[in-house]
Design an enzyme around this catalytic site. Sequence first.
Site, PDB file in Angstrom:
ATOM      1  N   CYS A   1      -8.143  30.995 -47.761  1.00 56.62           N
ATOM      2  CA  CYS A   1      -6.277  31.286 -47.659  1.00 56.62           C
ATOM      3  C   CYS A   1      -6.365  29.731 -47.880  1.00 56.62           C
ATOM      4  CB  CYS A   1      -6.175  31.806 -46.378  1.00 56.62           C
ATOM      5  SG  CYS A   1      -6.797  30.994 -44.735  1.00 56.62           S
ATOM      6  N   TRP A   2      -5.655  28.912 -47.133  1.00 57.23           N
ATOM      7  CA  TRP A   2      -4.637  27.581 -47.693  1.00 57.23           C
ATOM      8  C   TRP A   2      -6.105  26.697 -47.375  1.00 57.23           C
ATOM      9  CZ3 TRP A   2      -3.254  24.442 -50.462  1.00 57.23           C
ATOM     10  CH2 TRP A   2      -3.404  22.808 -50.564  1.00 57.23           C
TER      11      TRP A   2
END
Length: 344
Positions: free
Chosen positions: A94-95
């Site tokens: 994810c980020w």
Amino acid sequence: MARDITLREALELQEKHSHTLVDVRSPKEFKEATIPGSMNIPIFTNEERAEVGMLYKQVGKQAAMDHGLVIFSKKLPEFIAEFRKIDTPITVFCWRGGMRSKTAATVLELMGIRSSRISGGIHTYRQRVIARLQETIKPKLLVLNGYTGSGKTKILHKLMEDGYPVIDLEGMAGHRGSIFGQIGVEPNNQKKFELLLANKLERYENEPYIFIEGESKRIGQVHMPELLFEKKGQSPQWIIQLPFEVRVKEILSVYEPEKQPDLFLEAFTRIRKRIHQPIAVQIQKDLENGRFTEAVEQLLTHYYDPQYEHSVARFATIGQDVIQAATIQEAYEKCLKRYKELMK
């Protein structure tokens, strides 16, 4: 239990082995920028992510987590089914390697699907990109230049198709580099542009030459990194020269103004004041009445060609190699011949 791996390990697995990287962020985040070659299986839709984010800001972390769990639990069967379609080892991210990728990896493990997770998420890839764009560019650049409509982009695409090292700046920017350059294409943001560019520079770092087009520093919504822009300007220019009528046909073929005449009129208003008034009036009339050939001829004569002649003057001390041709195909063949001579 899913193990954390570094970005370097993930990229090596992706390159050297049959391995799938999965971005579990929302479709919007994925579209804006992701690790090249990754696929998107999102935990939240764009709307759901915004909803959870708003709750986080207004109420708090726990309330956002609880609501996110309610949303995600309803779509678990569909989420798992998408991962079951993958027939290779999997790494999720994810980020920043936080809650979303941890949730995805945990759920996959519970359902018997082995996976790993990138520690630090795509944020670490963004840092890698920034660092790469600040490094010295080792290969020499072969810069294709020439009047608007000279087929430079087509030549680059043909070279790329035939396996030669090419950096397609317009393709990475999602813009054709003119006032009409946004028509019919989808723009990329600066992050995605830099990500794609860094990926190409890394791929070609051991090549002696890279083909590139003579773009200005700003291409649509993005701008070139300083080091690349400076090197491009200091590199020898291959000037493509085609007959005027061939250039007009090429522009009409690429832009197809008859399909979206209103967009061309709208774009023209942004440069109209830079053109001598009687000529600007005539160009607008031609666009309004579907006389696109006449409009393009006037735009080249009174706007684009003078602009190019002004900009090309700075290459006098760098070195120019004029490539005259009757067609784009002939220009491509001459470019390729000169490239092969350089490689001897």
